[in-house]
Design a protein around this motif. Structure first.
Motif, PDB file in Angstrom:
ATOM      1  N   ILE A  66       0.856  -1.189   0.000  1.00  0.00           N
ATOM      2  CA  ILE A  66       0.000   0.000   0.000  1.00  0.00           C
ATOM      3  C   ILE A  66       0.885   1.230   0.000  1.00  0.00           C
ATOM      4  N   VAL A  67       0.678   2.097  -0.978  1.00  0.00           N
ATOM      5  CA  VAL A  67       1.418   3.353  -1.050  1.00  0.00           C
ATOM      6  C   VAL A  67       0.442   4.471  -0.705  1.00  0.00           C
ATOM      7  N   GLY A  68       0.698   5.112   0.433  1.00  0.00           N
ATOM      8  CA  GLY A  68      -0.164   6.194   0.901  1.00  0.00           C
ATOM      9  C   GLY A  68      -1.015   5.757   2.078  1.00  0.00           C
ATOM     10  N   ALA A  69      -0.807   6.406   3.216  1.00  0.00           N
ATOM     11  CA  ALA A  69      -1.564   6.082   4.430  1.00  0.00           C
ATOM     12  C   ALA A  69      -2.370   7.297   4.886  1.00  0.00           C
ATOM     13  N   GLY A  70      -2.973   7.970   3.934  1.00  0.00           N
ATOM     14  CA  GLY A  70      -3.846   9.096   4.260  1.00  0.00           C
ATOM     15  C   GLY A  70      -5.247   8.594   4.568  1.00  0.00           C
ATOM     16  N   ARG A  71      -6.237   9.437   4.283  1.00  0.00           N
ATOM     17  CA  ARG A  71      -7.630   9.079   4.571  1.00  0.00           C
ATOM     18  C   ARG A  71      -8.025   7.740   3.970  1.00  0.00           C
ATOM     19  N   ILE A  72      -7.821   7.582   2.691  1.00  0.00           N
ATOM     20  CA  ILE A  72      -8.231   6.354   2.005  1.00  0.00           C
ATOM     21  C   ILE A  72      -7.304   5.198   2.371  1.00  0.00           C
ATOM     22  N   GLY A  73      -6.011   5.442   2.343  1.00  0.00           N
ATOM     23  CA  GLY A  73      -5.041   4.402   2.661  1.00  0.00           C
ATOM     24  C   GLY A  73      -5.237   3.805   4.041  1.00  0.00           C
ATOM     25  N   MET A  74      -5.522   4.644   5.024  1.00  0.00           N
ATOM     26  CA  MET A  74      -5.725   4.125   6.394  1.00  0.00           C
ATOM     27  C   MET A  74      -6.940   3.206   6.467  1.00  0.00           C
ATOM     28  N   HIS A  75      -7.994   3.546   5.756  1.00  0.00           N
ATOM     29  CA  HIS A  75      -9.168   2.659   5.734  1.00  0.00           C
ATOM     30  C   HIS A  75      -8.818   1.319   5.086  1.00  0.00           C
ATOM     31  N   LEU A  76      -8.056   1.365   4.013  1.00  0.00           N
ATOM     32  CA  LEU A  76      -7.646   0.134   3.339  1.00  0.00           C
ATOM     33  C   LEU A  76      -6.741  -0.707   4.238  1.00  0.00           C
ATOM     34  N   ILE A  77      -5.822  -0.059   4.917  1.00  0.00           N
ATOM     35  CA  ILE A  77      -4.914  -0.774   5.829  1.00  0.00           C
ATOM     36  C   ILE A  77      -5.722  -1.451   6.929  1.00  0.00           C
ATOM     37  N   GLY A  78      -6.662  -0.710   7.508  1.00  0.00           N
ATOM     38  CA  GLY A  78      -7.504  -1.273   8.565  1.00  0.00           C
ATOM     39  C   GLY A  78      -8.300  -2.468   8.085  1.00  0.00           C
ATOM     40  N   TYR A  79      -8.882  -2.344   6.913  1.00  0.00           N
ATOM     41  CA  TYR A  79      -9.686  -3.430   6.360  1.00  0.00           C
ATOM     42  C   TYR A  79      -8.821  -4.662   6.081  1.00  0.00           C
ATOM     43  N   LEU A  80      -7.697  -4.472   5.412  1.00  0.00           N
ATOM     44  CA  LEU A  80      -6.850  -5.595   5.026  1.00  0.00           C
ATOM     45  C   LEU A  80      -6.118  -6.224   6.207  1.00  0.00           C
ATOM     46  N   SER A  81      -5.811  -5.432   7.218  1.00  0.00           N
ATOM     47  CA  SER A  81      -5.076  -5.978   8.362  1.00  0.00           C
ATOM     48  C   SER A  81      -5.965  -6.852   9.240  1.00  0.00           C
ATOM     49  N   SER A  82      -7.268  -6.814   9.025  1.00  0.00           N
ATOM     50  CA  SER A  82      -8.175  -7.634   9.834  1.00  0.00           C
ATOM     51  C   SER A  82      -8.112  -9.111   9.447  1.00  0.00           C
ATOM     52  N   SER A  83      -7.458  -9.421   8.341  1.00  0.00           N
ATOM     53  CA  SER A  83      -7.310 -10.803   7.907  1.00  0.00           C
ATOM     54  C   SER A  83      -5.866 -11.254   8.089  1.00  0.00           C
TER      55      SER A  83
END
Length: 156
Positions: free
Chosen positions: A5-22
């Protein structure tokens, strides 16, 4: 699945949170801003690089050639474009999902190799249009009720 994941802003943080749950996902996050990197480190299980994800040497350092999926979610479409192109041409990442912050850049990102382009502006406009249609429909129903004399019957 190895996900970069490149970018941990608004959208990136949501993606990180979603993907890290698995537990199946191995996440590597590249983010230029140090405070965002700290935020990711405090909240999620991921490898974090406080670097510029559009640079080839940084993508190599992040083992981009081993990634199954790249999510490019910075707030700079130029960075998203350069990173998307490098991901496909230099590292052969099989699936690339990119964010287009401006609708005019959606086609450029597709041409650069993105398999999917998400445009938050388009999504917001679509939601607005849907809501507007519902309001118009509701108003026309209320007007029809008045014209036809449909009123709630009182129980008295």
């Amino acid at each position: 699945m190895r996900t970069l994941i490149v970018g941990a802003g608004r959208i990136g943080m949501h993606l990180i949170g979603y993907l890290s749950s698995s537990d199946e996902n191995q996440l590597t996050v590249i983010e230029k801003k140090g405070e965002r990197c700290k935020d990711v480190a405090d909240r999620y299980d991921a490898i974090i690089l406080n670097e510029d994800g559009s640079k080839l040497d940084i993508l190599k350092k992040a083992d981009a050639s081993e990634a199954d999926l790249l999510l490019v979610a910075t707030d700079d479409d130029r960075v998203n474009l350069v990173t998307t192109r490098a991901a496909k041409k230099e590292f052969g990442i099989p699936r690339v999902i990119a964010v287009a912050n401006s609708p005019k850049n959606k086609e450029r990102l597709m041409q650069a190799g993105a398999d999917v382009v998400i445009c938050p502006v388009d999504l917001a406009l679509r939601d607005f249009e849907t809501s507007s249609r519902k309001i118009i429909l509701l108003r026309s129903c209320i007007g029809l009720r008045r014209i036809c004399g449909w009123q709630k019957q009182s129980s008295h």
